[in-house]
Scaffold this motif. Sequence first.
Motif, mmCIF file in Angstrom:
data_model
loop_
_atom_site.group_PDB
_atom_site.id
_atom_site.type_symbol
_atom_site.label_atom_id
_atom_site.label_comp_id
_atom_site.label_asym_id
_atom_site.label_seq_id
_atom_site.Cartn_x
_atom_site.Cartn_y
_atom_site.Cartn_z
ATOM 1 N N PHE A 33 -77.476 90.610 67.200
ATOM 2 C CA PHE A 33 -76.272 91.313 66.844
ATOM 3 C C PHE A 33 -76.199 92.645 67.642
ATOM 4 O O PHE A 33 -77.053 93.330 67.670
ATOM 5 C CB PHE A 33 -76.261 91.525 65.401
ATOM 6 N N TYR A 35 -74.022 96.368 66.656
ATOM 7 C CA TYR A 35 -73.303 97.038 65.757
ATOM 8 C C TYR A 35 -73.002 98.499 66.441
ATOM 9 O O TYR A 35 -73.675 98.980 67.476
ATOM 10 C CB TYR A 35 -74.257 97.466 64.516
ATOM 11 N N PRO A 43 -73.615 101.513 60.037
ATOM 12 C CA PRO A 43 -73.337 100.591 61.257
ATOM 13 C C PRO A 43 -72.083 99.564 60.975
ATOM 14 O O PRO A 43 -71.920 99.131 59.735
ATOM 15 C CB PRO A 43 -74.569 99.835 61.463
ATOM 16 N N PHE A 45 -70.356 96.086 62.498
ATOM 17 C CA PHE A 45 -70.632 94.631 63.209
ATOM 18 C C PHE A 45 -69.724 94.636 64.202
ATOM 19 O O PHE A 45 -68.390 94.923 64.073
ATOM 20 C CB PHE A 45 -70.290 93.515 62.076
ATOM 21 N N TYR A 48 -71.845 88.727 67.575
ATOM 22 C CA TYR A 48 -73.101 87.917 67.242
ATOM 23 C C TYR A 48 -73.384 86.881 68.179
ATOM 24 O O TYR A 48 -72.243 86.098 68.567
ATOM 25 C CB TYR A 48 -73.050 87.471 65.874
ATOM 26 N N ASP A 56 -69.329 84.984 67.355
ATOM 27 C CA ASP A 56 -68.483 85.659 66.559
ATOM 28 C C ASP A 56 -68.301 86.903 67.446
ATOM 29 O O ASP A 56 -69.269 87.629 67.605
ATOM 30 C CB ASP A 56 -69.128 86.043 65.096
ATOM 31 N N PHE A 98 -81.037 80.990 61.552
ATOM 32 C CA PHE A 98 -80.607 80.089 60.536
ATOM 33 C C PHE A 98 -81.688 78.888 60.432
ATOM 34 O O PHE A 98 -82.002 78.341 61.268
ATOM 35 C CB PHE A 98 -79.112 79.380 60.725
ATOM 36 N N TYR B 33 -77.772 88.098 50.248
ATOM 37 C CA TYR B 33 -78.939 88.848 50.270
ATOM 38 C C TYR B 33 -78.646 90.405 50.291
ATOM 39 O O TYR B 33 -77.520 90.491 50.681
ATOM 40 C CB TYR B 33 -79.922 88.665 51.737
ATOM 41 N N PHE B 35 -80.063 94.252 50.909
ATOM 42 C CA PHE B 35 -81.219 95.289 51.578
ATOM 43 C C PHE B 35 -80.841 96.613 51.197
ATOM 44 O O PHE B 35 -80.034 97.350 51.220
ATOM 45 C CB PHE B 35 -81.299 94.926 53.154
ATOM 46 N N TYR B 37 -82.106 99.624 53.728
ATOM 47 C CA TYR B 37 -82.717 100.137 55.158
ATOM 48 C C TYR B 37 -82.740 101.595 55.018
ATOM 49 O O TYR B 37 -81.918 102.536 54.520
ATOM 50 C CB TYR B 37 -81.837 99.728 56.288
ATOM 51 N N LEU B 47 -86.426 98.282 57.501
ATOM 52 C CA LEU B 47 -85.947 97.716 56.455
ATOM 53 C C LEU B 47 -86.961 98.116 55.327
ATOM 54 O O LEU B 47 -88.415 98.285 55.750
ATOM 55 C CB LEU B 47 -86.464 96.062 56.568
ATOM 56 N N ARG B 50 -85.914 94.112 50.238
ATOM 57 C CA ARG B 50 -84.856 92.754 50.231
ATOM 58 C C ARG B 50 -84.869 92.144 48.981
ATOM 59 O O ARG B 50 -85.855 92.046 48.338
ATOM 60 C CB ARG B 50 -85.419 91.987 51.106
ATOM 61 N N MET B 95 -75.673 90.809 52.950
ATOM 62 C CA MET B 95 -75.618 89.622 53.930
ATOM 63 C C MET B 95 -75.226 88.331 53.228
ATOM 64 O O MET B 95 -76.016 88.051 52.222
ATOM 65 C CB MET B 95 -77.063 89.535 54.741
ATOM 66 N N ASN B 98 -76.419 82.331 54.980
ATOM 67 C CA ASN B 98 -76.014 81.582 56.294
ATOM 68 C C ASN B 98 -76.314 80.161 55.940
ATOM 69 O O ASN B 98 -77.121 79.458 55.665
ATOM 70 C CB ASN B 98 -76.868 81.777 57.363
ATOM 71 N N TYR B 99 -75.114 79.471 56.145
ATOM 72 C CA TYR B 99 -75.073 77.768 55.897
ATOM 73 C C TYR B 99 -75.221 76.973 57.171
ATOM 74 O O TYR B 99 -74.656 76.047 57.064
ATOM 75 C CB TYR B 99 -73.810 77.569 54.910
ATOM 76 N N GLY B 100 -75.318 77.627 58.133
ATOM 77 C CA GLY B 100 -75.312 77.129 59.469
ATOM 78 C C GLY B 100 -74.450 77.539 60.457
ATOM 79 O O GLY B 100 -74.499 77.672 61.554
ATOM 80 N N ALA B 102 -71.747 80.179 59.888
ATOM 81 C CA ALA B 102 -71.450 81.458 59.584
ATOM 82 C C ALA B 102 -72.287 82.413 60.117
ATOM 83 O O ALA B 102 -73.514 82.302 60.297
ATOM 84 C CB ALA B 102 -71.341 81.645 58.159
ATOM 85 N N THR B 103 -71.486 83.848 60.448
ATOM 86 C CA THR B 103 -72.248 84.902 60.929
ATOM 87 C C THR B 103 -73.133 85.355 59.739
ATOM 88 O O THR B 103 -72.544 85.887 58.866
ATOM 89 C CB THR B 103 -71.330 85.726 61.572
ATOM 90 N N ASN B 104 -74.288 85.640 59.931
ATOM 91 C CA ASN B 104 -75.106 86.450 58.782
ATOM 92 C C ASN B 104 -75.124 87.729 59.291
ATOM 93 O O ASN B 104 -76.196 88.349 59.329
ATOM 94 C CB ASN B 104 -76.302 85.548 58.610
ATOM 95 N N LYS B 105 -73.912 88.446 59.420
ATOM 96 C CA LYS B 105 -73.956 89.836 59.849
ATOM 97 C C LYS B 105 -74.322 90.695 58.581
ATOM 98 O O LYS B 105 -74.233 90.028 57.705
ATOM 99 C CB LYS B 105 -72.615 90.169 60.464
ATOM 100 N N LEU B 106 -74.744 91.958 58.700
ATOM 101 C CA LEU B 106 -74.874 92.916 57.653
ATOM 102 C C LEU B 106 -73.860 93.722 57.447
ATOM 103 O O LEU B 106 -73.172 94.062 58.287
ATOM 104 C CB LEU B 106 -76.210 93.746 57.961
ATOM 105 N N PHE B 108 -72.867 97.239 55.702
ATOM 106 C CA PHE B 108 -73.282 98.368 55.237
ATOM 107 C C PHE B 108 -72.621 99.318 54.605
ATOM 108 O O PHE B 108 -71.188 99.614 54.928
ATOM 109 C CB PHE B 108 -73.919 99.365 56.445
#
Lengths: 116, 118
Positions: A33, A35, A43, A45, A48, A56, A98, B33, B35, B37, B47, B50, B95, B98-100, B102-106, B108
């Motif tokens: 990623f 940021y 940060p 995004f 990705y 993305d 993933f 999730y 977090f 940081y 981190l 979590r 976050m 993720n189901y495969g 999607a983007t698991n971006k954070l 903030f």
Amino acid sequence: GAGVSQSPRYKVAKRGQDVALRCDPISGHVSLFWYQQALGQGPEFLTYFQNEAQLDKSGLPSDRFFAERPEGSVSTLKIQRTQQEDSAVYLCASSLGFGRGSPEAFFGQGTRLTVV
Amino acid sequence: AQTVTQSQPEMSVQEAETVTLSCTYDTSENNYYLFWYKQPPSRQMILVIRQEAYKQQNATENRFSVNFQKAAKSFSLKISDSQLGDTAMYFCAFMRQNYGGATNKLIFGTGTLLAVQP
């Protein structure tokens, strides 16, 4: 490597100059990623990658921003014709990916870009 | 869209005392999730702790613990026995699971600057 490595740590660019920021993720991390962190903000995004595929890029602020990860490891964020509003810290993060365990993202120390 | 709000721009605490940092978030997701940081002057995000949304038990890591209230969408961080090295910016982050595809971006919050006073 032991952690995410970014270079350079500091970059001063004249307005209109092109810059390239490098990120070397943790070995074996599938996800990468980028940021952007403006002064005093959290940060945000940018883009990705899953291995070499850029899945993305919805956060890239303009077509002057371009990122690549051609071999699924090192990534480069390129900014063309830099503008003053591009001044920020650019953070790179990597994670296992993933279905491979913890979703935790590990961050590099960032590149502070100043456009003058 | 998900949002994360940290309403305390700055906090101060005496060494050895306890401090709580607040965070609220908004999402329509059920699985995600959260977090915390820490970002010291070196800029590297580290981190702290979590929490998985499906877990009712609050996460703890040594001196750090959270109060996760899923219905209220609240996720506060408690630091016990504060140390000078805890001085840093603290960011709450969300976050989606993720189901495969999607983007698991954070995502903030804007951060809370914590100063531990000697």
